[in-house]
Each structure stands twice: as structure tokens, then as C-alpha cells.
Design a protein around this motif. Structure first.
Motif, short mmCIF file in Angstrom:
data_model
loop_
_atom_site.label_atom_id
_atom_site.label_comp_id
_atom_site.label_asym_id
_atom_site.label_seq_id
_atom_site.Cartn_x
_atom_site.Cartn_y
_atom_site.Cartn_z
N GLY A 168 12.44 107.80 6.46
CA GLY A 168 13.57 106.78 6.73
C GLY A 168 14.62 106.98 7.56
N SER A 169 14.53 108.05 8.17
CA SER A 169 15.37 108.31 9.49
C SER A 169 14.89 107.81 10.44
CB SER A 169 15.81 109.88 9.47
OG SER A 169 16.58 110.29 8.24
N VAL A 192 22.45 107.42 7.60
CA VAL A 192 21.34 107.76 7.30
C VAL A 192 20.62 108.45 8.38
CG1 VAL A 192 18.87 106.72 6.88
CG2 VAL A 192 20.84 105.45 5.97
N SER A 217 13.68 99.81 5.61
CA SER A 217 12.53 99.50 5.78
C SER A 217 12.26 98.06 5.94
CB SER A 217 11.70 100.19 4.90
OG SER A 217 10.09 99.92 5.10
N GLU A 219 17.04 103.59 2.11
CA GLU A 219 15.71 103.61 3.05
C GLU A 219 15.00 102.70 2.92
OE1 GLU A 219 14.08 107.35 2.67
OE2 GLU A 219 15.73 108.34 3.71
N ARG A 266 20.09 107.35 -1.61
CA ARG A 266 19.69 107.45 -0.19
C ARG A 266 18.02 106.69 -0.18
NH1 ARG A 266 19.38 110.03 4.90
NH2 ARG A 266 17.37 110.03 5.76
#
Length: 686
Positions: A652-653, A643, A613, A609, A605
Motif C-alpha cells: 500500500g505504501s 500512508v 489502489s 490502502e 489503514r
């Protein structure tokens, strides 16, 4: 019958024997008994540093029993329960005796066996009584063996009841000397080396390697005692550890230790030498609680603490920074999001459970205290001795002193403090200029360990050690030394002031990038994490970009096959991509497909992320050309939704939601979004 005991996990001086099952056949039981008895008798040729006479006497009795067992093997009256009962008890006892012999003859455990002499003697006594009890119920008249053998067994049974095991005079004298030496240390007197040498001679500890094995064993026992929540013997173990560390550093100064070099860190030297991929939670500990920081915040002095810990500190009325001692100009706490991301990434990548790490941190925090007065004084004496060797010893003595410091400071906070206080750091920095590869490696490795302490970092920087460490990073005699230097840079970046000084040095970032280009995966990872730590300070990001970091990282990302190194590379790129210049460089390098491919293939994950980004920053900084390209990538949306919908509320979400909105708006309007509009998007609540 095969033993079902895990011998590798058996605790020392623990005898978990297995009772034979009731349904076992007499032939199987006899066969197993004979095998174990032969194994016990084989210890006759082994070296016993202590308990020689007792071991020899017990082996003699087992030899007699072995003859008896072999004679009845072909004439066993299998229907007679008393015989089976006797043999079952003997089998149970023989297992314990075998364990006892293994422990008494074990290399590395000689001093501990001496200290446990009375316990061991008690076990010898219990074993011989168990043999006597088993023989008492044996119906000899019903067994077809020669009359002489029966007489021998009857005599053996009588002797077993009368047998008395005692502490031998030599062992008793050695035990008294150990107690004397520990008392002298405890009373702050440096003991007579001749007395210590007599102890070592009695135990057969003749070389540096022998002493090192003893230390390794004691460390294992201390860890086992702590894990088992039975810490009653830990102070004695720690005292003996201090004594043997003193011996290894002083008495065996002329012994050959070079063969142990590659093994002393307890990991495969070829694959993972001082690698940051094996960072333990100690590297991210709060200076107050000594636990892993889950919510790191930075105070006005630039020091970082876990939020709950520093809040508790302030509420108790303390207005000074716990680490620097400076007065806090403000009680404001700034979230250190970059450091939090690094900690979360570390925990995700290496499966570190916060619960387990807290327990490990408590184990580490235990070493902040000496553990016993004997250990405290012996380490202090040893630290001053090593400092004097570094200052005025021969080249060989300096090399060995650096190696001893490397070992002592590996995972012990108290040892590190003593070594730093004794003045070892400046002399270790001088050794970094050595032309001898082994000396340079030992020195930089020792500095790496000491740089994990805040006061160690302060001494290194105060003595202008950065330039010497950078010298090793750029032109170290061995690749391993360069890798360790990169790791040391990472630890030195623990404070805001250090990150400023290190980042402003024009040689730091280019040297790290050079190791990324030509180093092993270990060197690349160490350099990558050091580079990441430097970027906690925003101004260092521009320096990294100007030094050519983006093309170096993109090249590594496209050629690397190690998922953990890919994740680290994406982490650094995601930080750099926030800068417009870096975004343009990524776009001009035609690396958009590369980032999308990583997003689809990377399994963690954290890695996904970082990819998201990077894409988000490219959209904000480069506008329509990026957005239109991403909008055509059908699999992208499914990854973004996965995600977003995993139930977390991580940063990240939020970035994934923002990128999803950008792509939806583009699809809906079918018109290019202006860069100004995209930049406004990042301030909209998601």
C-alpha cells in the motif's frame, strides 16, 4: 463484608476464598457470615446428581451454625479477639463450602463431579475439619446465648472431628460403569447401551439438552486446562467428551434438540450467523505448520503454504506436495500476494495478534489428534452411525444427524476427519435438496465445517457438490442457509483448481452478487469474501465484471454504514479496478468523489490502502481525466503522505508513492500525461 471474588472467572473445583481483614468490625463480619450460611443452606433444595449424602450432612451442620450465629448477633462481645478469630476462620471456610456446593450442584458438570468423586470427598473432609478447628478456639462461656445452644455447638464440634465422608454406593457403581465403558471404547468394542443408560439415569442426564450442557462444560474445562498450561487432566476430559458426544448422537436420538439450534455455535444468531466476520485464524492456516500464514506461497501443484514451512519440507528431501501427494514439477514458489492481503486485512480489521493467533492455532492443532483412545473410538463409532442415519434414516433422523455433524465438526480437526472418512459428505449434499428449512440449514452448516478440511473440499467437489451448494445460495429456504452457502464457497476456493471450476460456473458470481444486493450484512460479507477469494484467479475478475459486479459494489459502498463491510467492498473493488473495463465503469458511474470520500472517512489503514489502489488504477487506466480531477483535491496529498510516512514498507505504501509521483508530475508540467506514460510509471522503482 462483600466478597471480592470474580465468581464468573473462578475455575471449577477451585476455591479462592478471601480472608477477612484484621480491621473488620464484628458486626460486619457476623452479617456476612450469616448471609453466606443462608446461601449454603439454600442448596438443600437443589439437585445433587452425586455426593447427595455428603452435601446433605454438611448443610445440616451449617444450619446449626446459622442458628448459633443469629443468636449471638445481638450479644457479640466485640472486644474478645478469640471470638473474632473463630468467626474469621468460619467465614473463610464458609466461602469454600459455598463454592463446593455450587460446583456439586452445577448443571452440566455431573459426569465430571462423578469422576472427581474422591477429590470432592477430600474437600468435604477438609471443610468439616476447618469448622471443627474454628469452633475449638471459640470461648462459648463468654458468649450470651442459651445453654441449649452452647451444648448443641459443643456436640457439633465433636461430630465435626469425627465426621467421615465416603463415596456412596450408587456413585461408586456409576463410577465403575464409566470406567468400564471407557475401557471398552479403548479396546475398540462398542459398549452396551443399557450400561451407558444406567450411568445417565444415575446422573439425571435425561434429555439431549442435558447431554449437550455436559459436553459444553467439558469443552470449557479442556480449554481452561490448556490455557492454564496444566494438561494433566486433559486426556480424561477428552475421553468423557467423546463418551458424551456418542451419547448425544445415539442415545438421545429421539429427544427434542430444536431449541438449541440457534445457540450451538456460541454466537448471536440474529446478528452473526456463521459469519465470516468471526473467522478465526484457522481459516488461513498453513497445511504443514497449522499456523497463520504470514508469507503464503503457491507451489507447482496449486497448493498454498507458508514459505518457511514449505522450504523446510523441501530441504528435508521431500519432493511431493504435502496436501495432494503429487510430485512437484518445480521447487519454485510463487508469492500469493492476494491471499497475503486477505490475511493482513483480516488481522487488521479484527485485531488478531499474530502471537495470539499462533497460540490459538496450536490449540486448534491439538485437535488434529484424538487426544485419547476412548475419544478416538467413540467418535469413529459415532461417525459411522451418523453416516448410516443420513443414508437410511427417517427425515427426522437425517435432520438430527446433520445437526450432530454440525456440532461435532465445529472446531475439531479429528472429528472432521472421522466424519469425512465415514462418508457423511455425499449424504449431506443430498440433504441440501430438502424442502425442510431446518434440515437444509443443518446440512449446509455441517458442510461448511467439513469444507474447512482439504479432504472435505476434495470430496465435495468430487461428488459435484458445487451445484447443490449453489442451489442453496440462490434459492435456499432460509436466508441463513444462503449465507452459510456463500461461506462454504469461500472455503472451497482454497485451491487453484477449485477456484477455476467455481469461477467458470456461470451461476456462481451472479448468485454471490444477488446475495450482496439483498442479503443481511452477514450475507453480504460472506459473499464479498467468497468473491474476493475467487479473484485470486485473474480470469475470474473478468467474469465478475461481466456479471455486473462493479455497479453492485459501488451501490453497496454508497449505502453501507458498517465500516468492516465497506473495507471488504473496497478490497474487491481494488482488485477489479486493475482491469480497464472496471476502471471505466467506476469513472462512468461518477464514483470518483465516492472513493475520495471513503479515503477521507474510513479509519482503518487497510481501507485507505484499498482506496489509494483504486485511484491509482483509475489513473493508469483512464488517464488525464482522472489525474486532473485528483490533482484538484487538496486533502488527497496529506492522506497519501500519512500512508507513506507511517514507517511500513507495505504494498500500500508503494502504491501511495506511485500515485503521489503521478500527481506531482501532473502538477509540475500542467500537461496531461498520456496513458502509456502512466502505465510505464508502475514499473518505476518507488
Amino acid at each position: 463484608m462483600a466478597l471480592t471474588i470474580d465468581r464468573d472467572n473462578r475455575r471449577f473445583l477451585r476455591f479462592p476464598a478471601v480472608q477477612p481483614c484484621e480491621a473488620i468490625s464484628p458486626a460486619t463480619l457476623l452479617k456476612s457470615l450469616i448471609i453466606i450460611s443462608h446461601s449454603i443452606c439454600s442448596f438443600k433444595s437443589k439437585f445433587f446428581a452425586t455426593q447427595r449424602r455428603n452435601a446433605r450432612e454438611l448443610i445440616r451442620q451449617i444450619e446449626i451454625l446459622t442458628i448459633f450465629l443469629e443468636e449471638i448477633r445481638d450479644h457479640f462481645p466485640g472486644t474478645w479477639n478469640p471470638v473474632i478469630l473463630c468467626l474469621s476462620e468460619l467465614h473463610h471456610t464458609f466461602q469454600k463450602i459455598q463454592f463446593l456446593m455450587e460446583d456439586c450442584a452445577r448443571e452440566g458438570a455431573r459426569l465430571w463431579i462423578l469422576m472427581k468423586s474422591h477429590t470432592v470427598i477430600g474437600q468435604f473432609q477438609v471443610s468439616i475439619r476447618s469448622i471443627a478447628t474454628a469452633l475449638d478456639v471459640l470461648p462459648l462461656n463468654s458468649i450470651q446465648v442459651p445453654y441449649e445452644t452452647k451444648e448443641l455447638i459443643e456436640m457439633l464440634c465433636k461430630q465435626a472431628w469425627k465426621a467421615k465422608f465416603e463415596l456412596e454406593p450408587g456413585d461408586e457403581e456409576a463410577l465403575k460403569r464409566v470406567i468400564l465403558v471407557m475401557n471398552q471404547f479403548e479396546n475398540k468394542f462398542e459398549p452396551d447401551l443399557s450400561v451407558i443408560k444406567k450411568i445417565l439415569d444415575h446422573l439425571g442426564i435425561k434429555t439431549w439438552g442435558d447431554c449437550h450442557k455436559e459436553i459444553k462444560f467439558l469443552n470449557e474445562e479442556i480449554e481452561a486446562e490448556c490455557v492454564g498450561c496444566d494438561e494433566r487432566e486433559v486426556p480424561l476430559l477428552i475421553s468423557l467428551l467423546g463418551l458424551l458426544s456418542y451419547c448425544r448422537g445415539i442415545i438421545f436420538e429421539d429427544s427434542d434438540f430444536s431449541g438449541i439450534l440457534g445457540q450451538t455455535d456460541g454466537r448471536n444468531n440474529h446478528n452473526n450467523f456463521e459469519t465470516l466476520s468471526c473467522l478465526n485464524p484457522e481459516d488461513f492456516l498453513c497445511p504443514i505448520s497449522l499456523e497463520l500464514m504470514t508469507d503464503p506461497v503457491t507451489v507447482s501443484t496449486g497448493q498454498t503454504y507458508n514459505r518457511a514451512s514449505i522450504q523446510k519440507w523441501l530441504k528435508s528431501g521431500n519432493l511431493l506436495c504435502p496436501v495432494s501427494g503429487e510430485k512437484l514439477t518445480s521447487t519454485e514458489m510463487v508469492p500469493n500476494t492476494t491471499l497475503r492481503k486477505l490475511i493482513q486485512h483480516f488481522c487488521t480489521e479484527y485485531g488478531v495478534s499474530l502471537e495470539k493467533s499462533r497460540k490459538k492455532n496450536r490449540d486448534i492443532s491439538r485437535t488434529i489428534l484424538p487426544g485419547s483412545p476412548t475419544n478416538e473410538e467413540s467418535i469413529k463409532f459415532l461417525s459411522w452411525f451418523l453416516a448410516s442415519r443420513l443414508r437410511s434414516g427417517t427425515d427426522y433422523q437425517k435432520n438430527k444427524a446433520a445437526h450432530e455433524i454440525r456440532l461435532l465438526s465445529k472446531s475439531n480437526l479429528f472429528n472432521r476427519s472421522c466424519l469425512i472418512e465415514s462418508g457423511c459428505v455425499p449424504h449431506l449434499l443430498d440433504l441440501l435438496h430438502s424442502t425442510d428449512p431446518a434440515t437444509q440449514e443443518n446440512a449446509v452448516s455441517a458442510l461448511l465445517k467439513l469444507s474447512k478440511q482439504a479432504n472435505g473440499q476434495e470430496v465435495i467437489m468430487r461428488h459435484e457438490g458445487l451445484n447443490a451448494i449453489l442451489g442453496v445460495l440462490k434459492t435456499g429456504s432460509k436466508l441463513e442457509s444462503r449465507q452459510i452457502a456463500a461461506a462454504t464457497i469461500f472455503y472451497l476456493c482454497s485451491t487453484h483448481e477449485n477456484r477455476k471450476i467455481i469461477g467458470e460456473n456461470q451461476e456462481t458470481i451472479p448468485a454471490l452478487l444477488e446475495l450482496i444486493k439483498e442479503g443481511t450484512p452477514c450475507g453480504q460479507k460472506n459473499s464479498m469474501v467468497a468473491l474476493f477469494a475467487l479473484q485470486i484467479r485473474r480470469k475470474n475478475r473478468q467474469r465478475a465484471i461481466e456479471s455486473g459486479a462493479v455497479p453492485v459494489l459501488l451501490n453497496l459502498l454508497s449505502s453501507c454504514n458498517r465500516f468492516e463491510l465497506k473495507t471488504d467492498t473496497l478490497a474487491v473493488l481494488s482488485t477489479l479496478a486493475d482491469n480497464i473495463t472496471a476502471s471505466i465503469q467506476i469513472l462512468e458511474a461518477a464514483s470518483l468523489p465516492l472513493i475520495l470520500r471513503q479515503l477521507q472517512t474510513i479509519e482503518t489503514r487497510a481501507g485507505k490502502e484499498y482506496c489509494i489502489s483504486i485511484l491509482h488504477s483509475l489513473c493508469l487506466n483512464c488517464g488525464e481525466v482522472v489525474v486532473s480531477f485528483l490533482a484538484k483535491d487538496a486533502p488527497l496529498m496529506s492522506v497519501l503522505y500519512s500512508v507513506i510516512s507511517d514507517g511500513t514498507s507495505s504494498h500500500g505504501s508503494k502504491i501511495a508513492r506511485s500515485l503521489t509521483k503521478i500527481l506531482h508530475r501532473f502538477s509540475e508540467t500542467r500537461a496531461g500525461l498520456k496513458i502509456a506514460e502512466l502505465r510505464q510509471e508502475q514499473f518505476i522503482g518507488v
